[in-house]
Write an enzyme that holds these catalytic residues in place. Structure first.
Site, PDB file in Angstrom:
ATOM      1  N   ASN A 212       0.849  -1.196   0.000  1.00 25.08           N
ATOM      2  CA  ASN A 212       0.000   0.000   0.000  1.00 25.08           C
ATOM      3  C   ASN A 212       0.880   1.239   0.000  1.00 25.08           C
ATOM      4  O   ASN A 212       2.101   1.136  -0.113  1.00 25.08           O
ATOM      5  CB  ASN A 212      -0.975  -0.033   1.193  1.00 25.08           C
ATOM      6  CG  ASN A 212      -0.223  -0.111   2.506  1.00 25.08           C
ATOM      7  OD1 ASN A 212       0.664   0.689   2.767  1.00 25.08           O
ATOM      8  ND2 ASN A 212      -0.555  -1.104   3.326  1.00 25.08           N
ATOM      9  N   ASP A 281      -4.075  -6.442   5.093  1.00 25.83           N
ATOM     10  CA  ASP A 281      -5.077  -7.288   5.744  1.00 25.83           C
ATOM     11  C   ASP A 281      -5.251  -8.623   5.034  1.00 25.83           C
ATOM     12  O   ASP A 281      -5.805  -9.558   5.584  1.00 25.83           O
ATOM     13  CB  ASP A 281      -6.434  -6.574   5.748  1.00 25.83           C
ATOM     14  CG  ASP A 281      -6.410  -5.366   6.660  1.00 25.83           C
ATOM     15  OD1 ASP A 281      -5.881  -5.489   7.767  1.00 25.83           O
ATOM     16  OD2 ASP A 281      -6.905  -4.297   6.243  1.00 25.83           O
ATOM     17  N   LYS A 291       7.831 -17.160 -11.566  1.00 27.98           N
ATOM     18  CA  LYS A 291       7.107 -15.988 -12.072  1.00 27.98           C
ATOM     19  C   LYS A 291       5.863 -16.442 -12.843  1.00 27.98           C
ATOM     20  O   LYS A 291       5.961 -17.322 -13.713  1.00 27.98           O
ATOM     21  CB  LYS A 291       8.032 -15.198 -12.995  1.00 27.98           C
ATOM     22  CG  LYS A 291       7.417 -13.935 -13.527  1.00 27.98           C
ATOM     23  CD  LYS A 291       8.342 -13.211 -14.484  1.00 27.98           C
ATOM     24  CE  LYS A 291       7.613 -12.051 -15.107  1.00 27.98           C
ATOM     25  NZ  LYS A 291       8.324 -11.500 -16.248  1.00 27.98           N
ATOM     26  N   PHE A 325      -4.201   3.250  14.959  1.00 25.51           N
ATOM     27  CA  PHE A 325      -4.625   4.217  13.955  1.00 25.51           C
ATOM     28  C   PHE A 325      -5.819   3.620  13.213  1.00 25.51           C
ATOM     29  O   PHE A 325      -6.001   2.408  13.214  1.00 25.51           O
ATOM     30  CB  PHE A 325      -3.504   4.469  12.939  1.00 25.51           C
ATOM     31  CG  PHE A 325      -2.572   5.582  13.325  1.00 25.51           C
ATOM     32  CD1 PHE A 325      -1.672   5.410  14.361  1.00 25.51           C
ATOM     33  CD2 PHE A 325      -2.591   6.799  12.656  1.00 25.51           C
ATOM     34  CE1 PHE A 325      -0.811   6.424  14.731  1.00 25.51           C
ATOM     35  CE2 PHE A 325      -1.736   7.825  13.008  1.00 25.51           C
ATOM     36  CZ  PHE A 325      -0.835   7.643  14.046  1.00 25.51           C
ATOM     37  N   LYS A 339     -13.033   0.094  15.771  1.00 24.17           N
ATOM     38  CA  LYS A 339     -11.672  -0.454  15.938  1.00 24.17           C
ATOM     39  C   LYS A 339     -11.169  -0.214  17.364  1.00 24.17           C
ATOM     40  O   LYS A 339     -10.500  -1.064  17.950  1.00 24.17           O
ATOM     41  CB  LYS A 339     -10.711   0.166  14.911  1.00 24.17           C
ATOM     42  CG  LYS A 339     -10.937  -0.378  13.512  1.00 24.17           C
ATOM     43  CD  LYS A 339     -10.100   0.300  12.439  1.00 24.17           C
ATOM     44  CE  LYS A 339     -10.497  -0.237  11.063  1.00 24.17           C
ATOM     45  NZ  LYS A 339      -9.977   0.504   9.940  1.00 24.17           N
ATOM     46  N   LYS A 343     -10.377  -3.673  19.313  1.00 21.27           N
ATOM     47  CA  LYS A 343      -8.947  -3.956  19.482  1.00 21.27           C
ATOM     48  C   LYS A 343      -8.460  -3.615  20.895  1.00 21.27           C
ATOM     49  O   LYS A 343      -7.267  -3.671  21.169  1.00 21.27           O
ATOM     50  CB  LYS A 343      -8.137  -3.233  18.403  1.00 21.27           C
ATOM     51  CG  LYS A 343      -8.544  -3.673  16.982  1.00 21.27           C
ATOM     52  CD  LYS A 343      -7.666  -3.073  15.897  1.00 21.27           C
ATOM     53  CE  LYS A 343      -8.253  -3.362  14.519  1.00 21.27           C
ATOM     54  NZ  LYS A 343      -7.255  -3.651  13.489  1.00 21.27           N
TER      55      LYS A 343
HETATM   56  O1  PMT Z   1       3.079   6.055   6.557  1.00 24.03           O
HETATM   57  P1  PMT Z   1       2.531   7.374   6.043  1.00 24.03           P
HETATM   58  O2  PMT Z   1       2.729   7.543   4.556  1.00 24.03           O
HETATM   59  O3  PMT Z   1       3.040   8.534   6.858  1.00 24.03           O
HETATM   60  O4  PMT Z   1       0.954   7.345   6.228  1.00 24.03           O
HETATM   61  C1  PMT Z   1       0.399   7.345   7.511  1.00 24.03           C
HETATM   62  C2  PMT Z   1      -0.744   6.319   7.647  1.00 24.03           C
HETATM   63  C3  PMT Z   1      -1.896   6.724   6.757  1.00 24.03           C
HETATM   64  C4  PMT Z   1      -0.242   4.923   7.258  1.00 24.03           C
HETATM   65  C5  PMT Z   1      -1.156   6.320   9.162  1.00 24.03           C
HETATM   66  O5  PMT Z   1      -1.581   7.602   9.513  1.00 24.03           O
HETATM   67  C6  PMT Z   1      -2.246   5.306   9.420  1.00 24.03           C
HETATM   68  O6  PMT Z   1      -3.423   5.575   9.284  1.00 24.03           O
HETATM   69  N1  PMT Z   1      -1.855   4.084   9.823  1.00 24.03           N
HETATM   70  C7  PMT Z   1      -2.771   2.933   9.979  1.00 24.03           C
HETATM   71  C8  PMT Z   1      -3.006   2.271   8.641  1.00 24.03           C
HETATM   72  C9  PMT Z   1      -3.946   1.075   8.756  1.00 24.03           C
HETATM   73  O7  PMT Z   1      -3.515  -0.043   8.538  1.00 24.03           O
HETATM   74  O8  PMT Z   1      -5.143   1.389   9.194  1.00 24.03           O
HETATM   75  P2  PMT Z   1      -6.344   0.300   9.439  1.00 24.03           P
HETATM   76  O9  PMT Z   1      -7.533   1.117   9.756  1.00 24.03           O
HETATM   77  O10 PMT Z   1      -6.406  -0.621   8.269  1.00 24.03           O
HETATM   78  O11 PMT Z   1      -5.872  -0.515  10.704  1.00 24.03           O
HETATM   79  C10 PMT Z   1      -6.251  -0.168  12.031  1.00 24.03           C
HETATM   80  C11 PMT Z   1      -5.104  -0.416  12.991  1.00 24.03           C
HETATM   81  O12 PMT Z   1      -4.809  -1.819  13.007  1.00 24.03           O
HETATM   82  C12 PMT Z   1      -3.817   0.296  12.641  1.00 24.03           C
HETATM   83  O13 PMT Z   1      -3.206   0.754  13.817  1.00 24.03           O
HETATM   84  C13 PMT Z   1      -2.958  -0.787  11.987  1.00 24.03           C
HETATM   85  O14 PMT Z   1      -1.557  -0.579  12.244  1.00 24.03           O
HETATM   86  C14 PMT Z   1      -3.469  -2.045  12.679  1.00 24.03           C
HETATM   87  N2  PMT Z   1      -3.428  -3.258  11.851  1.00 24.03           N
HETATM   88  C15 PMT Z   1      -4.029  -3.300  10.621  1.00 24.03           C
HETATM   89  C16 PMT Z   1      -4.026  -4.479   9.907  1.00 24.03           C
HETATM   90  C17 PMT Z   1      -3.415  -5.624  10.453  1.00 24.03           C
HETATM   91  N3  PMT Z   1      -3.398  -6.768   9.775  1.00 24.03           N
HETATM   92  N4  PMT Z   1      -2.859  -5.563  11.656  1.00 24.03           N
HETATM   93  C18 PMT Z   1      -2.857  -4.411  12.357  1.00 24.03           C
HETATM   94  O15 PMT Z   1      -2.331  -4.339  13.482  1.00 24.03           O
END
Ligand code: PMT
Length: 399
Positions: A212, A281, A291, A325, A339, A343
């Site tokens: 991503n 995810d 390949k 986040f 979330k 979480k």
């Molecule tokens: O890195 P930059 O370019 O500075 O951009 C910043 C950002 C947009 C990446 C950052 O501000 C941000 O939003 N980070 C979280 C991205 C994310 O995966 O969001 P989510 O809503 O999909 O996930 C929710 C939370 O679960 C997040 O804290 C994530 O780290 C966590 N997560 C997500 C998926 C996963 N499989 N395991 C996780 O722990």
């Protein structure tokens, strides 16, 4: 605040060099001890004697000249400096520092110094906006060099635009602000802070992978802020555009599974965990050994879920402050709230990544912080400032 501090000022060759004289004079009035290093080009604008008379210290220009005293030369000045200021800083010196070039007294001493570095650029507006100069500035910022931005105005060359050195008093005020931020709030001394940043990847075959847009900027700023406040920081980093930060143990990983493994390893004795990373995810169910050949028609790939790292941590949580986040493109508050609860987080930082100036890759973000008591929305600001707000809030939850 500057009383007794050893400040080394590098003066480079630009018309604004004359303003550095006033900066030195103001620092002396604040009882700082000032040494000046000039580039050869700077001496064409102001004489070393001017600085010497104000600072009451010999001014250093030539690397190969007999030193006045071994105490003041080169490595000695690098070691002595508490703060290293470059004012005015030309595109040339910024480029040299960013690329590790040390070919005169000033660039050599900067390279050898571990002092806090503050750079005050001044140059023609087109030069300042040149992508190469901007990239060099960004690189240095990511390495924790501080910048005092030039202002807009009529430049010596006649052009009007950004590139003018700020007034000496503004420079002093901003230096004081930088030092204040640096010295205050060592509230994370003896604390272990675990931060994640950047994007994970999911391989499809030996040459292709999914990922991503995360650059890691947000997470690296949080790691820097925690370090500044005295924490031992462990940064688990996915793919990123950011440089390694001095003094932060950084563990590089590729996949979400690898991130989970590293984070779990460091979770038990962590006091604070901030998950700014964007882990994938989903991953392809099968990773082809070879390949995948291009054939007629489309390609169907079956995806399976990766582990939810944050949810796992929420289940393991004891005394740790746990911050997540939420990256959303719709129903920001509703999705983030879900979330937060699912979480088991202390609070969540929600950003709508479809907004201009927010989310991936940007130097700024627009966030709303939500905890069990409600939410607070912040206007657009630099990710470094948001990092401070997040760490400030997380500190309040420390047991
Ligand atoms: O890195 P930059 O370019 O500075 O951009 C910043 C950002 C947009 C990446 C950052 O501000 C941000 O939003 N980070 C979280 C991205 C994310 O995966 O969001 P989510 O809503 O999909 O996930 C929710 C939370 O679960 C997040 O804290 C994530 O780290 C966590 N997560 C997500 C998926 C996963 N499989 N395991 C996780 O722990």
């Amino acid at each position: 605040m500057l009383k007794g501090k050893d400040i080394v000022i590098g003066v480079t060759g630009g018309i604004a060099a004359y303003k550095a004289v006033d900066v030195v004079s103001k620092l002396i009035k604040l009882n700082a001890n000032v040494d000046v290093i000039m580039t050869e080009a700077a001496t064409k604008f102001v004489t070393p004697l001017t600085f010497q008379s104000l600072a009451h210290n010999p001014v250093v220009v030539d690397m190969f000249r007999e030193p006045v005293s071994w105490d003041i030369e080169h490595i000695a000045l690098a070691k002595k400096a508490d703060i290293f200021l470059v004012v005015p800083a030309t595109a040339n010196i910024i480029g040299k520092i960013a690329h590790g070039i040390a070919d005169d007294m000033l660039s050599t001493t900067i390279m050898a110094s571990k002092a806090k570095k503050i750079i005050v650029p001044a140059m023609n507006t087109n030069m300042y906006k040149n992508v190469i100069v901007q990239e060099n500035i960004e690189k240095l910022k990511s390495l924790d060099y501080k910048f005092i931005n030039p202002i807009s105005g009529k430049l010596a060359c006649g052009d009007i635009g950004e590139g003018k050195l700020p007034d000496p008093q503004d420079i002093i005020d901003q230096i004081l602000e930088i030092i204040k931020n640096d010295e205050s709030n060592k509230d994370l001394l003896d604390k272990k802070v675990l931060v994640t940043a950047g994007a994970t990847i999911a391989p499809l075959d030996p040459v292709r992978y999914l990922t991503n847009h995360s650059s890691g900027k947000m997470g690296y700023e949080i790691a820097k802020e925690a370090k500044r406040r005295g924490a031992k920081v462990i940064l688990v980093s996915g793919h990123t555009t950011q440089n390694k930060i001095d003094g932060i143990e950084t563990i590089y990983i590729d996949t979400t599974e690898e991130m989970l493994e590293q984070v779990k390893m460091h979770f038990d004795d962590a006091d604070m965990v901030i998950k700014a990373a964007a882990p994938l995810d989903y991953r392809p169910k099968i990773v082809n050994d070879n390949k995948i050949k291009k054939e007629d028609g489309g390609l169907n790939v079956e995806f399976v879920k990766t582990p939810d790292i944050l949810k796992t941590l929420g289940q393991m949580k004891k005394e740790q402050v746990l911050v997540g986040f939420a990256a959303e493109t719709q129903e920001l508050l509703k999705n983030a709230q879900k979330k937060l609860e699912q979480k088991n987080l202390d609070f969540i930082v929600a950003n709508d990544v479809s907004k201009k100036g927010a989310g991936f890759k940007e130097n700024t973000n627009i966030v709303t912080i939500i905890d069990k008591n409600g939410s607070k929305a912040y206007s657009i600001m630099e990710k470094s400032k948001i990092a401070k707000i997040i760490v400030d809030k997380a500190c309040k939850y420390l047991k």
